[in-house]
Design a protein around this motif. Structure first.
Motif, mmCIF file in Angstrom:
data_model
loop_
_atom_site.group_PDB
_atom_site.id
_atom_site.type_symbol
_atom_site.label_atom_id
_atom_site.label_comp_id
_atom_site.label_asym_id
_atom_site.label_seq_id
_atom_site.Cartn_x
_atom_site.Cartn_y
_atom_site.Cartn_z
ATOM 1 N N ALA A 88 0.835 -1.205 0.000
ATOM 2 C CA ALA A 88 0.000 0.000 0.000
ATOM 3 C C ALA A 88 0.868 1.252 0.000
ATOM 4 N N GLU A 89 1.956 1.225 0.801
ATOM 5 C CA GLU A 89 2.867 2.367 0.837
ATOM 6 C C GLU A 89 3.556 2.545 -0.518
ATOM 7 N N ALA A 90 3.958 1.426 -1.120
ATOM 8 C CA ALA A 90 4.619 1.483 -2.424
ATOM 9 C C ALA A 90 3.678 2.078 -3.472
ATOM 10 N N SER A 91 2.398 1.671 -3.431
ATOM 11 C CA SER A 91 1.412 2.192 -4.382
ATOM 12 C C SER A 91 1.260 3.699 -4.250
ATOM 13 N N GLU A 92 1.294 4.167 -3.005
ATOM 14 C CA GLU A 92 1.159 5.603 -2.763
ATOM 15 C C GLU A 92 2.363 6.360 -3.322
ATOM 16 N N GLU A 93 3.553 5.805 -3.113
ATOM 17 C CA GLU A 93 4.766 6.446 -3.631
ATOM 18 C C GLU A 93 4.786 6.428 -5.159
ATOM 19 N N ILE A 94 4.381 5.287 -5.740
ATOM 20 C CA ILE A 94 4.334 5.170 -7.204
ATOM 21 C C ILE A 94 3.368 6.195 -7.779
ATOM 22 N N SER A 95 2.249 6.378 -7.096
ATOM 23 C CA SER A 95 1.244 7.337 -7.555
ATOM 24 C C SER A 95 1.817 8.753 -7.566
ATOM 25 N N LYS A 96 2.613 9.081 -6.554
ATOM 26 C CA LYS A 96 3.221 10.414 -6.493
ATOM 27 C C LYS A 96 4.204 10.617 -7.650
ATOM 28 N N ILE A 97 5.006 9.567 -7.925
ATOM 29 C CA ILE A 97 5.977 9.657 -9.014
ATOM 30 C C ILE A 97 5.260 9.790 -10.354
ATOM 31 N N GLU A 98 4.192 9.012 -10.539
ATOM 32 C CA GLU A 98 3.433 9.075 -11.787
ATOM 33 C C GLU A 98 2.828 10.460 -11.982
ATOM 34 N N ALA A 99 2.306 11.036 -10.885
ATOM 35 C CA ALA A 99 1.710 12.373 -10.974
ATOM 36 C C ALA A 99 2.758 13.409 -11.366
ATOM 37 N N LYS A 100 3.966 13.243 -10.832
ATOM 38 C CA LYS A 100 5.058 14.162 -11.150
ATOM 39 C C LYS A 100 5.398 14.113 -12.633
ATOM 40 N N TYR A 101 5.589 12.911 -13.155
ATOM 41 C CA TYR A 101 5.965 12.778 -14.563
ATOM 42 C C TYR A 101 4.797 13.055 -15.496
ATOM 43 N N GLU A 102 3.576 12.858 -14.999
ATOM 44 C CA GLU A 102 2.407 13.226 -15.791
ATOM 45 C C GLU A 102 2.383 14.720 -16.027
ATOM 46 N N ALA A 103 2.668 15.486 -14.981
ATOM 47 C CA ALA A 103 2.707 16.939 -15.105
ATOM 48 C C ALA A 103 3.825 17.373 -16.050
ATOM 49 N N MET A 104 4.950 16.676 -15.981
ATOM 50 C CA MET A 104 6.082 17.002 -16.845
ATOM 51 C C MET A 104 5.796 16.670 -18.313
ATOM 52 N N SER A 105 5.002 15.620 -18.526
ATOM 53 C CA SER A 105 4.721 15.196 -19.909
ATOM 54 C C SER A 105 3.624 16.014 -20.573
ATOM 55 N N LEU A 106 2.823 16.699 -19.773
ATOM 56 C CA LEU A 106 1.672 17.429 -20.305
ATOM 57 C C LEU A 106 2.014 18.411 -21.427
ATOM 58 N N PRO A 107 2.995 19.284 -21.253
ATOM 59 C CA PRO A 107 3.315 20.219 -22.347
ATOM 60 C C PRO A 107 3.759 19.501 -23.622
ATOM 61 N N LEU A 108 4.482 18.395 -23.457
ATOM 62 C CA LEU A 108 4.949 17.650 -24.618
ATOM 63 C C LEU A 108 3.801 16.984 -25.358
ATOM 64 N N LEU A 109 2.869 16.397 -24.601
ATOM 65 C CA LEU A 109 1.719 15.738 -25.222
ATOM 66 C C LEU A 109 0.838 16.742 -25.951
ATOM 67 N N THR A 110 0.665 17.909 -25.346
ATOM 68 C CA THR A 110 -0.153 18.945 -25.976
ATOM 69 C C THR A 110 0.504 19.449 -27.258
ATOM 70 N N LYS A 111 1.823 19.671 -27.204
ATOM 71 C CA LYS A 111 2.552 20.113 -28.397
ATOM 72 C C LYS A 111 2.501 19.042 -29.477
ATOM 73 N N GLN A 112 2.633 17.797 -29.059
ATOM 74 C CA GLN A 112 2.564 16.671 -29.985
ATOM 75 C C GLN A 112 1.223 16.654 -30.714
ATOM 76 N N ALA A 113 0.141 16.873 -29.962
ATOM 77 C CA ALA A 113 -1.198 16.858 -30.549
ATOM 78 C C ALA A 113 -1.363 17.962 -31.583
ATOM 79 N N ARG A 114 -0.789 19.132 -31.307
ATOM 80 C CA ARG A 114 -0.902 20.249 -32.251
ATOM 81 C C ARG A 114 -0.112 19.968 -33.536
ATOM 82 N N LEU A 115 1.060 19.375 -33.396
ATOM 83 C CA LEU A 115 1.888 19.076 -34.562
ATOM 84 C C LEU A 115 1.238 18.039 -35.466
ATOM 85 N N VAL A 116 0.578 17.079 -34.854
ATOM 86 C CA VAL A 116 -0.104 16.035 -35.622
ATOM 87 C C VAL A 116 -1.114 16.646 -36.585
ATOM 88 N N GLY A 117 -1.749 17.722 -36.159
ATOM 89 C CA GLY A 117 -2.760 18.368 -36.991
ATOM 90 C C GLY A 117 -2.226 18.934 -38.283
#
Length: 261
Positions: A88-117
């Motif tokens: 349970a503790e590991a899941s909580e820590e993993i969730s925090k790490i995922e949230a961190k990298y999710e925030a970091m990936s957001l600008p890239l994913l958005t830019k990627q979506a615009r370029l695809v167009g």
């Protein structure tokens, strides 16, 4: 809401933002309840055995063996509980790490979506070769896909729980099928990740006969409020088309070249 990196791909990319905390905690809770129930049943069986065995020959020795066995089982149960707590503790820590990298990936994913167009027929090629999405394509879908430019995924929150919104953006010049150039579809999930509510944006067909002529086509189904969208289709859009469209496009191009050689 903001576009998010939730989802993963079928290739070797790191899965971004697929929080595992809720599911892991649920799994640990279920496992513990199952173990407690089995433990209680075992205790009842042992009590019954003691009643039957009282006064018999060798009863003292049997009782000692049972007590030793029960002590070992109790120790095992304690260790299992500790392991569950660590998970349970590991899941909580993993969730925090995922949230961190999710925030970091957001600008890239958005830019990627615009370029695809900017790439003609990008989404059409992907849909045509996608193992799941291609199964629902009809003639009208092939035409609409020419106008599809962007696919965005956003996290949303509601009283019923978390969820996400999928937005399809269409090119105004190529879109001769409906009046709107933006279509949004929102999904609300329960704690188990199951879709419990679907909300559709407005869509106004220029030719009102299209939904009647192609009731089972991909876009008619996707735009319909009455139709239950397949969770597999939704997940394919979230975890593949949104996260790693380039790989899907290259795979589609490779498949097309292989067919023509």
């Amino acid at each position: 809401g903001e576009a998010t990196g939730r989802g993963g791909t079928t290739n070797d990319r790191m899965t971004i933002g697929m929080s595992s905390t809720a599911s892991s905690e649920t799994s640990s809770t279920r496992k513990r309840k199952h173990r407690d129930a089995a433990w209680e049943k075992l205790d009842d069986n042992n009590d019954e055995k003691r009643k039957i065995g009282k006064g018999g020959s060798g009863s003292n020795k049997n009782q000692e063996m049972e007590e030793e066995s029960e002590a070992a089982m109790s120790a095992l149960a304690s260790i299992s509980n500790e392991i569950d707590n660590l998970n349970a503790e590991a899941s909580e820590e993993i969730s925090k790490i995922e949230a961190k990298y999710e925030a970091m990936s957001l600008p890239l994913l958005t830019k990627q979506a615009r370029l695809v167009g900017r790439i003609p027929l990008f989404w059409k090629r992907i849909f045509q070769k996608h193992e799941l999405l291609s199964t629902n394509l009809e003639e009208i879908d092939e035409q609409i896909l020419i106008a599809l430019r962007t696919i965005l995924v956003e996290d949303i929150e509601s009283k019923e729980g978390g969820g996400y919104k999928i937005t399809f953006g269409f090119n105004a010049e190529s879109n001769t099928f409906f009046k709107e150039n933006i279509f949004q579809k929102s999904f609300t999930e329960n704690d188990n990740g199951e879709i419990v509510r679907v909300e559709n944006g407005q869509i106004t067909w220029i030719n009102s006969k299209v939904p009647l002529d192609y009731p089972d086509s991909f876009f008619v189904t996707w735009f319909s409020e009455q139709t239950s969208t397949s969770p597999l289709i939704v997940e394919s859009i979230r975890s593949q088309l949104w996260v790693d469209p380039l790989t899907l496009y290259l795979d589609a191009e490779t498949a097309e070249e292989g067919r023509n050689t």
